[in-house]
Motif scaffolding. Structure first.
Motif, PDB file in Angstrom:
ATOM      1  N   ILE A   1       0.827  -1.207   0.000  1.00 41.48           N
ATOM      2  CA  ILE A   1       0.000   0.000   0.000  1.00 41.48           C
ATOM      3  C   ILE A   1       0.857   1.252   0.000  1.00 41.48           C
ATOM      4  O   ILE A   1       0.449   2.285  -0.526  1.00 41.48           O
ATOM      5  CB  ILE A   1      -1.004   0.025   1.181  1.00 41.48           C
ATOM      6  CG1 ILE A   1      -0.308  -0.060   2.518  1.00 41.48           C
ATOM      7  CG2 ILE A   1      -2.012  -1.078   1.053  1.00 41.48           C
ATOM      8  CD1 ILE A   1      -1.271   0.152   3.662  1.00 41.48           C
TER       9      ILE A   1
ATOM     10  N   SER B   1       0.230   3.820  -3.027  1.00 40.50           N
ATOM     11  CA  SER B   1      -0.188   5.193  -2.727  1.00 40.50           C
ATOM     12  C   SER B   1       0.869   6.187  -3.157  1.00 40.50           C
ATOM     13  O   SER B   1       0.551   7.282  -3.616  1.00 40.50           O
ATOM     14  CB  SER B   1      -0.498   5.334  -1.241  1.00 40.50           C
ATOM     15  OG  SER B   1       0.564   4.840  -0.493  1.00 40.50           O
TER      16      SER B   1
ATOM     17  N   VAL C   1       3.085   7.717   4.096  1.00 45.84           N
ATOM     18  CA  VAL C   1       2.550   6.425   3.682  1.00 45.84           C
ATOM     19  C   VAL C   1       3.569   5.311   3.824  1.00 45.84           C
ATOM     20  O   VAL C   1       3.213   4.145   3.703  1.00 45.84           O
ATOM     21  CB  VAL C   1       2.030   6.466   2.233  1.00 45.84           C
ATOM     22  CG1 VAL C   1       0.910   7.463   2.112  1.00 45.84           C
ATOM     23  CG2 VAL C   1       3.126   6.768   1.247  1.00 45.84           C
TER      24      VAL C   1
ATOM     25  N   ILE D   1      -5.373  10.597  -0.051  1.00 47.81           N
ATOM     26  CA  ILE D   1      -4.955   9.204  -0.198  1.00 47.81           C
ATOM     27  C   ILE D   1      -3.868   8.890   0.831  1.00 47.81           C
ATOM     28  O   ILE D   1      -3.838   7.798   1.409  1.00 47.81           O
ATOM     29  CB  ILE D   1      -4.500   8.897  -1.652  1.00 47.81           C
ATOM     30  CG1 ILE D   1      -4.423   7.395  -1.865  1.00 47.81           C
ATOM     31  CG2 ILE D   1      -3.170   9.471  -2.003  1.00 47.81           C
ATOM     32  CD1 ILE D   1      -5.731   6.726  -1.981  1.00 47.81           C
ATOM     33  N   ALA D   2      -3.004   9.890   1.093  1.00 48.83           N
ATOM     34  CA  ALA D   2      -1.965   9.641   2.094  1.00 48.83           C
ATOM     35  C   ALA D   2      -2.602   9.373   3.459  1.00 48.83           C
ATOM     36  O   ALA D   2      -2.219   8.444   4.177  1.00 48.83           O
ATOM     37  CB  ALA D   2      -1.024  10.843   2.168  1.00 48.83           C
TER      38      ALA D   2
ATOM     39  N   VAL E   1      -4.182   5.998   3.728  1.00 43.30           N
ATOM     40  CA  VAL E   1      -3.229   4.919   4.013  1.00 43.30           C
ATOM     41  C   VAL E   1      -2.945   4.855   5.516  1.00 43.30           C
ATOM     42  O   VAL E   1      -2.927   3.781   6.123  1.00 43.30           O
ATOM     43  CB  VAL E   1      -1.923   5.127   3.215  1.00 43.30           C
ATOM     44  CG1 VAL E   1      -0.857   4.167   3.679  1.00 43.30           C
ATOM     45  CG2 VAL E   1      -2.185   4.937   1.751  1.00 43.30           C
TER      46      VAL E   1
ATOM     47  N   PHE F   1      -7.872   2.008  -3.399  1.00 43.99           N
ATOM     48  CA  PHE F   1      -6.808   2.559  -4.240  1.00 43.99           C
ATOM     49  C   PHE F   1      -7.236   2.626  -5.686  1.00 43.99           C
ATOM     50  O   PHE F   1      -6.923   3.572  -6.403  1.00 43.99           O
ATOM     51  CB  PHE F   1      -5.539   1.722  -4.098  1.00 43.99           C
ATOM     52  CG  PHE F   1      -4.947   1.839  -2.739  1.00 43.99           C
ATOM     53  CD1 PHE F   1      -4.324   3.009  -2.357  1.00 43.99           C
ATOM     54  CD2 PHE F   1      -5.043   0.801  -1.824  1.00 43.99           C
ATOM     55  CE1 PHE F   1      -3.798   3.142  -1.097  1.00 43.99           C
ATOM     56  CE2 PHE F   1      -4.522   0.934  -0.570  1.00 43.99           C
ATOM     57  CZ  PHE F   1      -3.900   2.100  -0.204  1.00 43.99           C
TER      58      PHE F   1
ATOM     59  N   TYR G   1      -9.453   5.650  -5.998  1.00 42.17           N
ATOM     60  CA  TYR G   1      -8.749   6.924  -6.028  1.00 42.17           C
ATOM     61  C   TYR G   1      -7.902   7.066  -7.275  1.00 42.17           C
ATOM     62  O   TYR G   1      -7.776   8.160  -7.831  1.00 42.17           O
ATOM     63  CB  TYR G   1      -7.931   7.132  -4.752  1.00 42.17           C
ATOM     64  CG  TYR G   1      -8.656   8.089  -3.850  1.00 42.17           C
ATOM     65  CD1 TYR G   1      -8.594   9.448  -4.098  1.00 42.17           C
ATOM     66  CD2 TYR G   1      -9.461   7.648  -2.825  1.00 42.17           C
ATOM     67  CE1 TYR G   1      -9.301  10.335  -3.329  1.00 42.17           C
ATOM     68  CE2 TYR G   1     -10.165   8.524  -2.049  1.00 42.17           C
ATOM     69  CZ  TYR G   1     -10.078   9.870  -2.301  1.00 42.17           C
ATOM     70  OH  TYR G   1     -10.786  10.759  -1.550  1.00 42.17           O
TER      71      TYR G   1
END
Lengths: 506, 944
Positions: free
Chosen positions: A79, A83, A129, A260-261, A264, A337, A340
């Motif tokens: 991940i 990411s 991340v 997104i960070a 995670v 993921f 996004y």
């Protein structure tokens, strides 16, 4: 005097740091170049930043999965890689948007500091991340956030200062919540390393669950901090104002990358609780995300400005994604993921289309710069632009075969699968709420299409489109192709993401 | 025969490909576009026809490729009786519509675009009916919504087209999303998204607890598409589209997609009470509402639209009845309806084309001008009315029979045949109206154009449909018997029921009902004026669209309300919500788990004095804060609380904690004081009582929350957990000395990070300060004016003397840094204080004229030197930032220990000086505006 301690370079596994070091090194390089040469063409900094990001992507690809490095602070797992790739690709698409038409350049891009700060922010996000150490996560978060506040302020309109200050103030409060959450976790388990925390909580087993109240409190505090960054309701209130105040590409960027960070981080942190079957935590996440997607959808419905509408819609998309996070299955996590990744093309594209229509001096309207009226009748004046924008809107509303549909499909089916696996039919309710929300959302996206295609044009059509340049057209062209042709690459992408996510045990 | 292995995808994709061909062809010549579109359609039929024989043998052809397996999506197509029938319907009617459209479109319209859209729509429709995978079906389903949007909005300049296109896209696309949800749940119940699996699993689905949810979601999709109540309002509004589009989409194909879905999933979903009630009930409702509204429409296409709604309701009702014979009747009626309604739309289009209006009040007596069209209109509208010898009659008979069958043995259900008869009566009435008011009666004088006979190219398709109506009406078994057989068999996925397609079934109840309908229908039409009056008085105002609008309005009102609550753009408001909802989340979470709030660890004793001291201090400072209006004083008073806490630490023997708390408290207060400069000195009195109480309440609540939470943590024994961690960290963390390693050898790494962050922060603050204006204060808060001599002589003289000394001290601290307290960081701070003192004592302009260094440069150099120092060691083969050591003897300073790290320290020094000065000077400049007013001009000139 302390004994000298020798630590071999190999054991540090510095390669795990290489992506961030490239970004930081690149930022310093930009500052240095500025130091020695003052009057360089600013286009060069754009190119340089892109080059650095390219190298960074290469470094990220060459990472070995599931390695730790730097005294186990760094954790490169699936991940983290996926990411980082999303972060970097978005950044790579964001930076060329600086190259607006040469008579209409925006001044923030004339500072080399802008690009340096940008790269620092990227590095901060990459740190966030690629570690499961709460302290390092916090350092990454703050590096990224402080840079981001500045980047917003550098747009240097009245609105952008207000936006930066608002974001900063709320961000400081959220950072406080993050720290308090970390402190609680540390106080109860004696570790800030999440894998240790997981082990310790696990070892307490069922007997220890009576003391779970403290970690639960930590999770709540964390949820507030994460909810702020991912803009979940009601911690979202900064979002529309900040998006409106910052430049359109920056708003598009903010709707993807910092989120997104933080997602995670949320996955790593809440994953512990979900694996332990502490249902309270997953329920809390689901409650928050359902409220988020529903209410923000309704608020998007009544917005008069397209940018604000997109802001609210991106909140609603975030709510969608957070709901999947509460399930904790591999399919749900990889769908996040995937979602996004696909959402990124479309949403950045939509914001880039707004950017194209931004005039440096003239605002369309006293209060809003992008009201729906601005786009009416666009089909007759700028047919291609209208079609592109329409494709982005259709994709955002989740209509096949455009990109976001696949994310939505995969996400909802992961919810349905989860309810099949657990036999809990209440998750079906969640799936239905998601579906109904998509249906409501279709309304406001279509509103823009109706304006563009069906309303008579306004007189001041020359306001639309002042920023067009080859660079922007290229980026938007790429984004729209990625949106349309998603049907062809979504299968390999899904395999790739699922492989990465499952290999890191999520 | 290899090509036959993927002929189904070809059939579906060919029209999409054809759309491109057509668009290209239209560049050459607009008429080519029409012919190439026809060619593509014929080609598709040709691809499909070789498979037809196998389908007639009862075979189901499936062609499938894996596509996105993880999402359950296969590129899979299925050809059986039902799908072949619909595919032929789409292609056949498409063929005729394109032919008609070629003559219908005026020279102003863009033909290439039009036919490209039509072909894209055709491809999507084919995809819907030929899909084997239900997700694939949904994808094509949404594509039909999109392409139909393009077609409806083809005449964008029309206001109504806009509204109609928007509404139809909104309703059908949203319905499609609901369908997606239903299909996903269905697939999850069955365990597969393939129709062949799903169709076999009827029993599993019907017994599943989620059956009703699935059913409703799928029905929402189907009903939205097929314009069934309560979604029926969109169809008439979509009539602004060009007539070929209405004929194609809104009579023959798109609106049948919902019906198709019901027929397709019939073996899975039907056979329950829910199905009977929902599908049958909605079908009957739609039948009546549609037929009733059609009667009062004055727009020809509006009339046809509502009649379509009503016929679709009829088919839905038949499927809802759930018996096998009802399915036969439903499918048969689909065929018949497609034939006569497409013809009627085309006739309406022809009338519009020739006369320029579609308003029945203006039209009349057209039989004189366009006799052939009129005759065709008589035939097809008779079929619509259900006159014997025509196809509409046969399926209507079957419908009436089934309505009787469903009511058998139940008294209340006998309302069904009565309603069915009423529906038929209304159908007769509006059919008569269609013919009578357009073609018979007196020729009107208001017609915009002098009409001529319809062009032959437009007449041919109409004629073909009319012929079908008669042929099927007379020889049903011969014409469609076989086809109907396989269609029904594949829809039911079971053996065929016994039925007979024949014109004459003898005198029976349904026949009597039919005859009644014909006669009463004529009477109803004859007494229309009275009916219209009643309608106008009582019913016209009731309109489903009105409820739709009302619903939308309500939703909007609610949304606006929510937006007003949450979208205030006020920071205060936002933070209130953050705090309140974190308390709420904590409370909810606490209620969900079963754990006592307070743990079992015993508490420390507390003596009365300490308690009183603590409470007293806090209480006093609280009162001070509340009463005091001056912000700075209030802030200092807030600090009391922190001091009280550090006293508490001292009391419980933790002096180190107390010291930490003390310094943190002081630093925080100072930082806050700095921020206070930017806001007014005094707190305005809050007059809003409600707000005060709210704030007090929230504060108490959050205080209580934090207290409870702290109690929960502190009253639990955690020593066991810490021990566990200590045991684990040795094998897991790579050694107990981890912290040491970082501190000793890799400190540099941290520092590099720190100075980078410092540089970033400096740049950030600098950028933020740039556009800022500070308020100018000429008086302090008690009204005394500030001294008008900003740079007193004594101070500036002294500061100049002190400057070199301070710098010397900085160098000294810097040099001894490696062994004793000191180093680049401290030295940097000292140096910047030295320079800042100059700024303070002599003014910005004076200092800047003498200190020309660029702070940006300084920061950049600092970072560069630090990084190079680190990299330098790598060249020699050591890790990044490793240092080597050497000793030198210098006079005065003595033996110094020069590490290569000293270069690194220099970098730190420069960054610190640069950043500090940049920020401080930046802040100082903010006041420069104010300063320049009080300075005399001489000094400003000096600065320039």
């Amino acid at each position: 005097m302390l004994e000298p301690i020798s630590v071999s370079l190999e054991s540090l596994n510095l390669i795990t740091l290489s992506p961030m070091l490239i970004a930081i090194g690149g930022a310093l390089l930009i500052l240095l170049i500025d130091l020695f040469k003052d009057n360089l063409d600013k286009t060069m900094y754009v190119m340089l930043t892109m080059l650095i990001l390219f190298i960074d992507i290469g470094a990220t690809f060459s990472l070995n999965i599931n390695e730790r490095g730097f005294f186990d602070l760094m954790l490169v797992d699936g991940i983290s890689v996926v990411s980082q790739l999303i972060i970097l690709v978005t950044s790579l698409l964001f930076i060329p948007l600086a190259l607006t038409a040469s008579n209409n350049r925006f001044h923030e891009y004339s500072y080399p500091e802008y690009f340096a700060l940008f790269l620092f922010m990227v590095a901060g996000l990459q740190f966030m991340v690629s570690t499961d150490n709460l302290i390092l996560i916090f350092v990454g978060l703050e590096t990224a956030s402080l840079s981001l506040y500045t980047l917003i302020a550098m747009h240097n309109t009245k609105g952008s200062h207000e936006a930066a200050i608002k974001y900063f103030t709320m961000g400081a409060m959220a950072a406080g919540f993050f720290l308090m959450g970390s402190v609680v976790v540390y106080a109860t388990t004696g570790s800030v390393e999440l894998y240790e925390v997981a082990k310790i909580l696990q070892s307490q087993g069922v007997d220890g669950l009576s003391s779970i109240i403290a970690p639960l409190g930590g999770a709540v505090l964390m949820l507030v901090a994460i909810g702020f960054k991912v803009s979940l309701f009601p911690f979202h209130m900064w979002t529309p104002d900040v998006y409106e105040g910052s430049s359109a590409p920056m708003a598009g960027y903010m709707s993807i990358v910092p989120k997104i960070a933080m997602i995670v981080v949320a996955m790593r942190f809440f994953g512990i609780y979900i694996n332990l079957n502490i249902e309270a935590v997953s329920y809390l996440i689901i409650i928050v995300s359902v409220i988020t997607m529903t209410l923000s959808n309704m608020m998007a419905l009544v917005q008069k400005d397209v940018k604000r509408m997109l802001a609210y819609s991106s909140i609603s998309h975030a709510g969608f994604v957070m709901a999947a996070l509460a399930l904790g299955t591999t399919k749900a996590n990889s769908s996040i993921f995937l979602y996004y990744g696909l959402f990124m093309f479309t949403n950045l594209g939509a914001f880039a289309m707004l950017w194209i229509s931004r005039h440096k001096a003239k605002r369309f309207h006293g209060r809003y710069d992008h009201p729906y009226e601005k786009f009416s009748g666009m089909i007759s004046a700028h047919p291609i632009a209208a079609v592109i924008m329409a494709i982005f809107m259709l994709s955002l509303s989740g209509i096949p075969p455009f990109s976001v549909f696949w994310g939505k499909l995969y996400l909802i089916s992961s919810v349905v699968d989860f309810s099949a696996a657990t036999g809990e039919s209440k998750y079906i309710v969640l799936a239905i709420i998601m579906v109904l929300n998509s249906a409501v959302a279709a309304y406001y996206y279509l509103k823009l299409i109706v304006y563009m295609f069906l309303k008579p044009p306004v007189n001041e059509l020359n306001l639309v489109y002042t920023n067009k340049s080859l660079a922007l057209a290229t980026v938007i062209g790429f984004l729209v192709m990625a949106t349309i042709l998603s049907i062809f690459y979504v299968q390999p992408l899904m395999e790739f993401v699922t492989y990465l996510v499952s290999s890191s045990g999520y | 025969m290899d090509i036959m292995l993927f002929s189904l995808p070809i059939v579906v994709l060919l029209p999409f490909f054809g759309a491109i061909v057509v668009a290209l062809a239209s560049i050459a010549n607009r008429i080519y576009a029409a012919w190439s579109a026809i060619g593509i359609t014929v080609l598709s039929i040709a691809c499909l026809s070789p498979l037809a024989a196998r389908v007639f043998d009862g075979e189901t052809i499936i062609q499938s490729w894996a596509w996105i397996e993880r999402a359950g999506l296969f590129f899979a197509f299925r050809l059986d009786g039902l799908s072949m029938f619909f595919a032929l319907l789409i292609l056949g009617i498409g063929f005729l519509v394109i032919l008609y459209g070629r003559y219908y479109l005026s020279s102003k319209d863009h033909m290439g675009r039009f036919f490209a859209y039509i072909l894209m729509f055709m491809g999507s429709m084919l995809g819907v009916v030929l899909s084997e995978n239900v997700i694939l079906l949904v994808i094509f389903w949404e594509l039909t919504s999109l392409t139909s949007f393009l077609l409806i909005s083809f005449w964008q300049h029309k206001n109504e087209a806009r509204e109609g296109a928007r509404m139809s896209l909104g309703v059908t696309a949203a319905g499609g999303l609901a369908l997606l949800g239903g299909v996903l749940i269905l697939g999850h119940i069955v365990g597969s998204y393939e129709l062949s699996e799903i169709l076999k699993s009827g029993d599993i689905v019907r017994e599943h607890p989620l059956y009703l949810t699935t059913l409703i979601l799928i029905l929402i999709g189907a009903f939205a598409k097929s314009a069934q109540f309560p979604f029926h309002f969109w169809l008439p509004h979509a009539m602004a589209a060009p007539t070929p589009v209405s004929a194609y989409l809104h009579s023959a194909t798109m609106v049948k997609a919902g019906i198709f879905l019901l027929a397709r999933l019939f073996p899975v979903l039907s056979g329950t009470q829910e199905w009977l009630w929902i599908v049958g009930g909605i079908g009957m409702t739609t039948l009546l509402i549609g037929a009733y509204t059609a009667m009062f429409k004055t727009d020809l296409k509006g009339l046809l639209a509502y009649s379509t709604v009503s016929h679709l309701g009829l088919i839905t009702a038949l499927l809802g009845f759930g018996s096998k014979l009802a399915v036969v009747a439903a499918l048969f009626h689909i065929m018949n309806h497609a034939a006569f309604k497409a013809a009627l739309f085309m006739i309406a289009g022809a009338v519009d084309h020739e006369t320029g209006t579609r308003d029945t009040r203006k039209l009349g007596g057209l039989i004189k001008y366009m006799p052939i069209t009129a005759i065709l209109a008589f035939i097809t509208s008779a079929a619509m009315a259900g006159v014997p010898m025509l196809n509409g009659f046969l399926s209507k008979e079957m419908f009436l029979t089934e309505s009787l069958a469903v009511s058998e043995g139940l008294l209340w259900a006998s309302i069904v045949p009565i309603l069915a008869t009423i529906g038929s009566i209304l159908a007769v009435a509006y059919s008569i109206k269609f013919v009578k008011e357009v073609f018979l009666g007196e020729a009107s004088k208001d017609i915009p154009k002098i009409p001529h006979e319809t062009p032959y190219g437009m007449l041919v398709p109409i004629g073909i449909f009319a012929t079908i109506c008669i042929a099927v009406g007379l020889f049903p078994a011969f014409m469609v018997g076989d086809l109907l057989g396989i269609v029904v068999a594949s829809s039911l996925q079971a053996t065929l029921p016994k039925y007979e397609l024949a014109l004459w079934h003898g005198v029976n109840l349904p026949l009597m009902m039919s005859m009644t309908a014909l006669i009463v229908g004529a009477v109803v039409y004859a007494s229309r004026t009275r009916l219209y009056r009643l309608h106008q008085r009582y019913i016209e105002s009731i309109n489903a669209k009105q409820y739709y609008d009302m619903l939308i309005d309500e939703l909007f009102a609610l949304s606006i309300y929510i937006s007003r609550k949450f979208d205030k753009g006020s920071l205060q408001h936002a933070s209130v919500w953050v705090i309140v909802s974190s308390i709420a989340l904590g409370t909810i979470g606490f209620c969900m788990i079963e754990a006592p709030l307070i743990g079992d660890r015993s508490m420390l004793d507390l003596d009365l004095v300490t308690l009183l001291m603590g409470v007293g201090l806090i209480f006093v400072s609280l009162i001070m804060i509340v009463i005091h209006r001056q912000r700075i004083v209030s802030l200092v008073v807030v600090g009391f609380v922190g001091l009280a806490i550090s006293l508490g630490f001292v009391k419980f023997s933790a002096p180190d904690l107390a010291l930490t708390q003390l310094s943190v408290e002081i630093v925080t207060i100072i930082l806050l004081l700095l921020a206070l400069y930017f806001i007014p000195k005094n707190t305005p009195i809050e007059h809003n009582k409600k707000r005060i109480y709210r704030d007090i309440f929230i504060s108490l609540l959050s205080g209580a929350g934090i207290t409870a939470f702290t109690m929960a943590i502190l009253t639990r024994d955690f020593s066991s957990i810490s021990n566990f961690f200590l045991e684990q960290s040795v094998p897991g963390g790579g050694g107990t000395n981890v912290v040491n390693v970082i501190l000793v050898d890799f400190r540099g790494f941290d520092t590099l990070g720190e100075i980078s962050v410092l540089a970033i922060a400096g740049l950030g603050i600098f950028a933020m300060l740039k556009g800022m204006r500070l308020p100018e204060y000429t008086k302090n808060c008690s009204g005394l004016s500030w001294s008008d001599d900003p740079h007193p002589m004594i101070m500036s003289t002294l500061s100049r003397v002190l400057f070199p000394l301070m710098l010397m001290f900085a160098v000294f601290i810097f040099m001894r840094g490696h062994n004793l307290p000191g180093g680049g960081f401290i030295a940097g701070l000292i140096a910047s204080i030295a320079i800042t003192v100059q700024y303070l004592a002599n003014g910005i302009s004076w200092t800047q004229a003498r200190l020309k260094a660029n702070m940006h440069m300084m920061i950049g150099f600092g970072l560069l030197i630090a990084t190079l120092a680190g990299i330098g060691s790598m060249f020699v083969g050591y890790p990044f930032l490793t240092s080597t050591v050497g000793h030198f003897d210098l006079p005065i300073v003595g033996n110094i220990h020069v590490a290569s790290a000293i270069a690194f320290d220099l970098g730190v020094f420069l960054v610190v000086v640069g950043v500090t000065l940049m920020i401080l000077v930046g802040i100082g400049k903010l006041g420069a505006v104010a300063e320049s007013k009080s300075l005399d001009n001489k000094e400003i000139e000096e600065g320039a």
